[in-house]
Design an enzyme around this catalytic site. Structure first.
Site, PDB file in Angstrom:
ATOM      1  CB  THR A 125      -0.935   0.019   1.217  1.00  0.00           C
ATOM      2  OG1 THR A 125      -1.747  -1.172   1.200  1.00  0.00           O
ATOM      3  CG2 THR A 125      -1.845   1.245   1.195  1.00  0.00           C
ATOM      4  CE  LYS A 148      -6.385  -1.152  -0.658  1.00  0.00           C
ATOM      5  NZ  LYS A 148      -7.070  -2.123   0.195  1.00  0.00           N
ATOM      6  CE  LYS A 150      -5.621   2.416   2.022  1.00  0.00           C
ATOM      7  NZ  LYS A 150      -6.946   1.827   2.285  1.00  0.00           N
ATOM      8  CG  ASP A 175      -9.024   1.609  -0.699  1.00  0.00           C
ATOM      9  OD1 ASP A 175     -10.195   2.011  -0.873  1.00  0.00           O
ATOM     10  OD2 ASP A 175      -8.648   1.080   0.358  1.00  0.00           O
ATOM     11  CG  ASP A 224     -13.139  -2.209   2.284  1.00  0.00           C
ATOM     12  OD1 ASP A 224     -13.623  -3.007   3.118  1.00  0.00           O
ATOM     13  OD2 ASP A 224     -12.082  -1.595   2.496  1.00  0.00           O
ATOM     14  CE  LYS A 246     -10.247  -4.012   4.314  1.00  0.00           C
ATOM     15  NZ  LYS A 246     -10.322  -2.550   4.561  1.00  0.00           N
ATOM     16  CB  CYS A 274      -5.454  -6.833   6.562  1.00  0.00           C
ATOM     17  SG  CYS A 274      -4.151  -5.790   5.826  1.00  0.00           S
ATOM     18  CG  ASP A 296      -4.434  -4.704   0.914  1.00  0.00           C
ATOM     19  OD1 ASP A 296      -3.203  -4.541   1.045  1.00  0.00           O
ATOM     20  OD2 ASP A 296      -5.260  -3.832   1.252  1.00  0.00           O
ATOM     21  CG  ASP A 298       0.006  -3.933   2.768  1.00  0.00           C
ATOM     22  OD1 ASP A 298      -1.069  -4.003   3.406  1.00  0.00           O
ATOM     23  OD2 ASP A 298       0.312  -2.947   2.073  1.00  0.00           O
TER      24      ASP A 298
END
Length: 327
Positions: A125, A148, A150, A175, A224, A246, A274, A296, A298
């Site tokens: 991320t 990923k 943000k 995301d 999500d 998640k 996560c 995901d 990490d």
């Protein structure tokens, strides 16, 4: 000796800072739960999330409220009925899975998977920042196969272009953390299509995403915040192509496994994600992530320190947990 439950809050520093559209943090508070029976201890971890109305004190109280039931022999099936979905149930559920494995000498993986678990590629991320800062971070990690990033501001085009230029070969997930609007979402979709973005996660606020069923989706869109439970899946199929499962949302591995099966039945692409946590929180999710399109997981890579022992990461490859960690 019987059976007893313990729960404690623990602080782990973030490596630098971690920023999404809702704010930044320099540390993460996790809650560790253990259930001990005749000297054998099962462990689980959760991360309370304020976006879902959770707090450290509230989650600790919810976990401790089932202490007597746990002492009386509560099993995972019963747990699903006496605790609501969310972080607290996740910690207890995963501790029960771990305890069952240690008492029986049978790995969790052998109970939930048809084949031994394999190392999987996790996304890495890049937190939200100015385009040149995100590009520099992407360049530093351009060798990773899956990034990923943000986003979630009124104008993320510059961020998308900067990161893609810095990591031209990487598969990229975007995301937005509910940060886009009906007015700018189609523009951002078009830019993402141009830049060969693989997946866009939660572009619009949960409950305010009806437009996704009405507009063209040139890039796969992943739910999500909009999806928590198996029962949520069918109603979202007209607006989402993928879901992010998640454990802190589903309330543990037990419900997450049911959700994964139903999502596969409905034709969703699956990501296992996560919260920002330690290897103890990632370990059960690695069981769930076997065979999914995206992982995901990490969290430990973004911390200044992890638990010891922790998961084994080699670049973006994360290996299944050893028994002394979980499962």
């Amino acid at each position: 000796m019987g059976r007893y439950l313990e729960a404690t809050a623990e602080i782990f520093p973030v490596a630098g800072s971690f920023t999404i559209s809702r704010g930044s943090r320099t540390e993460v508070v996790v809650i560790a739960c253990s259930i001990t029976e005749n000297g054998v201890r099962g462990k689980g971890e959760c991360v309370p999330y304020t976006r879902y109305g959770e707090s450290i004190d509230g989650v600790l109280a919810d976990i401790r409220a089932v202490s007597d039931a746990v002492s009386g022999g509560l099993d995972r099936s019963q747990l699903q009925h006496i605790m609501k979905p969310g972080a607290a149930r996740n910690a207890v559920d995963c501790a029960l899975w771990d305890l069952e494995a240690k008492l029986s000498g049978t790995r969790v993986s052998s109970r939930v998977l048809a084949a031994p678990p394999k190392p999987i590629v996790t996304a890495y991320t890049i937190s939200l920042g100015e385009p040149h800062i995100m590009a520099a971070k992407a360049a530093d990690n351009a060798m990773r196969p899956l990034l990923k990033i943000k986003t979630g501001t009124q104008d993320d085009e510059a961020r998308l272009r900067a990161v893609r230029a810095a990591a031209p070969q990487a598969t990229i997930i975007v995301d937005a953390n509910e940060g886009w609007t009906d007015e700018n979402v189609e523009h951002h979709f078009a830019v993402a299509k141009e830049l060969n973005i693989a997946l866009i996660e939660q572009p619009l606020p949960a409950g305010k995403d009806a437009i996704l069923a009405q507009i063209e989706r040139p890039v796969a869109i992943c739910a999500d915040e909009s999806v928590h439970l198996t029962a949520d899946l069918a109603a979202l199929r007209d607006r989402y192509d993928a879901i992010n499962i998640k454990l802190d949302k589903t309330g543990g591995l037990t419900e997450a496994l049911l959700m994964k099966r139903e999502a596969e039945h409905l034709g969703y692409t699956i990501m296992v994600g996560c919260m920002l946590g330690t290897s103890l929180g990632m370990a059960p999710a690695l069981m769930l992530a076997q065979g999914t399109a995206y992982a995901d997981l990490d969290g430990p890579l973004l911390l200044a320190r992890d638990r010891i022992p922790g998961l084994r990461y080699e670049g973006s490859l994360v290996y299944p947990p050893e028994p002394n960690l979980w499962g």
